[in-house]
Design a protein around this motif. Structure first.
Motif, PDB file in Angstrom:
ATOM      1  N   THR A  93       0.847  -1.190   0.000  1.00  0.00           N
ATOM      2  CA  THR A  93       0.000   0.000   0.000  1.00  0.00           C
ATOM      3  C   THR A  93       0.887   1.246   0.000  1.00  0.00           C
ATOM      4  OG1 THR A  93      -1.740  -1.155   1.227  1.00  0.00           O
ATOM      5  CG2 THR A  93      -1.812   1.253   1.228  1.00  0.00           C
ATOM      6  N   SER A  98      -1.862   5.682   2.496  1.00  0.00           N
ATOM      7  CA  SER A  98      -2.098   5.450   3.926  1.00  0.00           C
ATOM      8  C   SER A  98      -2.303   6.779   4.648  1.00  0.00           C
ATOM      9  CB  SER A  98      -0.922   4.697   4.556  1.00  0.00           C
ATOM     10  OG  SER A  98      -0.763   3.421   3.986  1.00  0.00           O
ATOM     11  N   ILE A 145      -4.992  -0.909   6.777  1.00  0.00           N
ATOM     12  CA  ILE A 145      -4.933   0.545   6.960  1.00  0.00           C
ATOM     13  C   ILE A 145      -6.318   1.072   7.334  1.00  0.00           C
ATOM     14  CG2 ILE A 145      -4.463   2.768   5.873  1.00  0.00           C
ATOM     15  CD1 ILE A 145      -1.984   1.082   6.493  1.00  0.00           C
TER      16      ILE A 145
END
Length: 271
Positions: A93, A98, A145
């Motif tokens: 990611t 994030s 996340i």
């Protein structure tokens, strides 16, 4: 003489859960305002007024609160609903995505709470309801996340409640499960890379996540639960709303050893 209705501000009120909450509260007599980053996109929206507000921009938050106070003279209830979805392997990611998720799902509510609290303290009353997620009670594979952003908001709620008690301002959280909204279309998901060691497991998990949302019911139950909470004179800390299986999963997490619960999740996601 009829008493003035309570003024409610709902972030992210133009669609999905926020819009459903606003419609329901307006139908029972509340004065409802929603927010959107670009209200001009919703020219046919007439359920309730939409204020221009970007939860990531402090000036935008300040201007929206000032406009609402100019119109109504008070804010009785804040419902922090605006949020974004994000999926992907933790390792893959992108860091900026994030940060974007945390800016929207955690720091966004914090910005609005900071701007609203001085007015609620002056009124010596107020109610702040943070919309989190059942996913915030556990670290879900490929949704780590998102789980972290919502879990953080749950903990922030706990701390804030105790700090605000002396001022007559109440706060709690409501964690919905999966409901049929447009969150999938606006969600960021890390690309499924052909060379990724997670390609097969992430691809299957993403299909499962999308199917759960696609098969979910409309968020009417969330709106009804919000009204129930707002009517409580002494609300609890955390509330949940969702399918029996989703709510039961939280009971299992409290009761089962960590590794057994982890195995249940691994089996559910076929990992």
């Amino acid at each position: 003489m009829k008493a003035p209705s309570e003024v409610v501000l709902i972030t992210g009120g133009s669609s999905g859960i926020g819009r459903c909450i606003g419609q329901h509260l307006k139908s029972v007599g509340y004065t409802v305002y929603g927010t959107a980053r670009n209200p001009g996109k919703y020219k046919e929206f007439n359920d309730f007024p939409l204020l221009k507000l970007d939860v990531q921009n402090t000036d935008s938050v300040r201007e929206a609160i000032a406009e609402l106070l100019q119109r109504e003279g008070k804010i009785d209830i804040l419902i922090n609903n605006a949020g974004v979805g994000i999926t992907g392997p933790m390792e893959e990611t992108p860091h900026n995505e994030s940060l974007h998720a945390f800016e929207t799902n955690l720091h966004g509510p914090l910005r609005i709470i900071r701007e609203v609290l001085p007015h609620m303290r002056k009124q010596k009353k107020g109610f702040i309801l943070n919309i989190t997620s059942i996913a915030g009670y556990m670290g879900l594979p490929f949704r780590g996340i998102y789980s972290a952003t919502k879990g953080a908001l749950e903990l922030v709620t706990e701390a804030y409640r105790m700090e605000l008690k002396q001022f007559g301002v109440r706060m709690c959280s409501l964690a919905p499960g999966d409901y049929a909204t447009n969150i999938v279309s606006g969600r960021y998901h890390s690309p499924i890379r052909e060379d990724s060691p997670y390609r097969e497991t992430y691809s299957h998990s993403l299909e499962l996540i999308d199917r759960h949302v696609g098969e979910a019911k409309p968020p009417d139950a969330v709106a009804r639960k919000v009204l129930q909470i707002l009517k409580k004179s002494n609300p609890g800390v955390h509330y949940t709303v969702g399918s029996p299986l989703q709510r039961f999963s939280l009971t299992l997490k409290r009761l089962l050893p960590d590794k057994i619960y982890e195995r249940l999740l691994l089996n559910h996601y076929k990992l």
